[in-house]
Design an enzyme around this catalytic site. Structure first.
Site, PDB file in Angstrom:
ATOM      1  N   LYS A  97       2.995 -12.140 -10.825  1.00 25.17           N
ATOM      2  CA  LYS A  97       2.887 -11.016 -10.232  1.00 25.17           C
ATOM      3  C   LYS A  97       3.095  -9.931 -11.322  1.00 25.17           C
ATOM      4  CE  LYS A  97       4.343  -8.078  -6.392  1.00 25.17           C
ATOM      5  NZ  LYS A  97       5.304  -7.877  -5.410  1.00 25.17           N
ATOM      6  N   SER A 126       7.116  -8.282   1.203  1.00 20.51           N
ATOM      7  CA  SER A 126       5.865  -8.580   0.219  1.00 20.51           C
ATOM      8  C   SER A 126       5.657  -9.902  -0.040  1.00 20.51           C
ATOM      9  CB  SER A 126       6.188  -7.482  -0.813  1.00 20.51           C
ATOM     10  OG  SER A 126       5.981  -6.348  -0.446  1.00 20.51           O
ATOM     11  N   SER A 162       3.172  -6.570  -0.906  1.00 24.23           N
ATOM     12  CA  SER A 162       2.523  -6.155  -1.973  1.00 24.23           C
ATOM     13  C   SER A 162       2.031  -7.449  -2.860  1.00 24.23           C
ATOM     14  CB  SER A 162       3.613  -5.364  -2.545  1.00 24.23           C
ATOM     15  OG  SER A 162       4.437  -6.010  -3.236  1.00 24.23           O
TER      16      SER A 162
END
EC number: 6.3.5.7
Length: 492
Positions: A79, A183, A159
């Site tokens: 990420k 998330s 997210s």
């Protein structure tokens, strides 16, 4: 999806150890998959083929020498919130454009130390602020899943949408992610993958771009429960550089899989039966209860009375911390700089150009609730509610070992959904089942449990006592064995 990219981490690890293929071959298969699919899915914002093949070659040498690590040769996506040395790290924000850190986050360093291979950086909501991966500077990620008979593009959740989409589309064997209010767990549910948000302090936050420091926690997204257990074992550690990381031995999570649930008490919180909950979610929840009961667990009704205050309290605490954390992005030291007539003008122009709409909204909310006239009325009250939420769980865990609840109020929705775009509060409601876990600092795991009427994946959430992730893996494995694993039909 090639034969190599369809292997789970556990399967690939075994075949690499048996020398059925080389780490370079496995990595090359993933790089080819990314090249052919990323234009359609937009999961990666940066691909690092040279670095990946170099790391894979080193893995092959260690395997040949009998010095393989526990993740030797396994290709992972990272990420864009995790600092990776000399590699694009932007939190998918324009304000960090061209930033390449000279250091590595503790979590990613742990993975590389265990032999994992980095394929690249994954798309995400800007600064991890979002529930759909539509706030990224690099554009939305497209969910690999589509509704039956429809060509409509769906969100992967946020997210960590890039992480979840890449894992579901077999563009990496597993991925790092972070969870501040859901998330990891919400995108995992939307993409038919497994995601675990560990206990606050289980993984170091050092080298992870901060959103809300008392809520953020790193964790993995993987194809199945076993892979998630393997990844978390490598990611977790104590760290002198992060004073909130906890010095508790990291257990072998994989060893928990397949253990009996006999005698385990599973709590069912009545407050999670919210008004307007779709019948499909209610049915899925009941099915999960039945599976766990059949496996020998005892089902206990519990109450978490302050759950109804969790969402508004979260959207005071998280933006307040964000407004403080994001003050460092000023155009002076790194990232974007827009020149102005003086330093104050430069600050204003840099932030106006560098931050997206959702980030600006949360900075404004956070600054407001921390201001002199409103601190007591909002922020202080929210912190009191947070204490009560934590207390609710402590009392519940006197009676039960884990809690089973829904994870999302629906399956994945359309990119650009007009109702959600027009009403930020409606988008915030996507986090209604997830934020309590972060407010209380507890571990929470999302496991796929079925498909809805549109053929889209739905997940269930298991919540545990602090540092008892093994219990979650044990119960999640039972649900996975009963429900099976789910894969999207390839269209990309």
């Amino acid at each position: 999806m090639s034969e190599l990219t369809s292997l789970t981490i556990a399967e690939a690890r075994a075949k690499l150890a048996a020398k059925e293929f080389k780490a370079v071959e496995l990595t090359d298969a993933y790089l080819q998959a990314i090249e052919s699919a990323n234009d359609a899915i937009n999961a990666y914002v940066t691909v690092t083929p040279e670095k990946a093949l170099e790391m894979a070659k080193a893995s092959d040498e260690r395997i040949a020498a009998g010095k393989a690590g526990v993740l030797e040769g396994i290709p992972l996506g990272v990420k864009d919130l995790f600092a990776t040395r000399d590699v694009h790290t932007q939190a998918c924000s324009a304000v960090l454009s061209r930033f390449r850190p000279k250091y590595e986050s503790t979590v990613t360093q742990n993975l590389w130390d265990d032999g994992a291979v980095m394929l690249g950086k994954l798309n995400m909501d800007e600064f991890a602020m979002g529930s759909s991966n539509e706030s990224s500077h690099y554009g939305p990620v497209t969910n690999p899943w589509k509704a039956s008979g429809s060509d409509q593009r769906l969100v992967p959740g946020g997210s960590s949408g890039g992480s979840a989409a890449a894992v579901a589309a077999h563009l990496c064997a597993g991925a790092t992610a972070t969870d501040t209010g859901g998330s990891i767990r919400q995108p995992a549910a939307f993409t038919g993958t497994v995601g675990i948000k560990p206990t606050y302090g289980r993984c170091s936050r050092w080298g992870i771009v901060a959103y809300a420091s008392s809520l953020d926690q790193a964790g993995p997204i993987a194809r199945d429960v076993r892979d998630a257990a393997i990844l978390l074992k490598s990611m977790a550690s104590v760290d002198d550089k992060d004073t909130t990381s906890v010095d508790i031995p990291v257990p072998d999570y994989e060893a928990a899989l397949g253990q009996s649930l006999k005698g385990m008490r599973i709590g069912i919180p009545k407050e999670y039966r919210v008004e307007g909950m779709p019948e499909e979610i209610e049915k899925l929840w009941a099915q999960g209860v039945a599976w766990l009961k059949d496996a020998g667990a005892e089902i206990v009704d519990i109450s978490l009375p302050h759950t109804k205050y969790a969402l508004p309290a979260y959207y005071i605490v998280a933006p307040a911390e964000a407004s403080s954390n994001l003050a460092r992005y000023d155009g002076v030291r790194y990232g974007l700089r827009v020149d102005g007539k003086d330093i104050a003008d430069m600050y204003e122009k840099t932030r106006a150009a560098g931050f997206g709409t959702e980030v600006k909204r949360r900075i404004l909310i956070g600054t407001y609730v921390l201001s002199a006239g409103y601190y007591d009325a909002y922020y202080l009250q929210a912190q009191k509610v947070r204490t009560l939420i934590k207390r609710d769980f402590e009392l519940a865990f006197n009676e039960v070992d884990t809690v089973l609840a829904p994870i999302t109020p629906s399956s994945a929705f359309a990119i650009g959904d007009e109702a959600l775009a027009a009403d930020p509060v409606a988008m915030y409601m996507q986090d209604i089942f997830t934020v309590t876990v972060n407010m209380a600092g507890l571990p929470g795991l999302s496991v796929p449990a079925g498909l809805d009427a549109k053929g889209l994946p739905l997940g269930l959430q298991l919540i545990g006592r602090p540092f008892e992730e093994s219990t979650l893996f044990k119960a999640a494995h039972v649900i996975e064995q009963a429900a099976g694993t789910f894969r999207p039909a390839k269209w990309w």
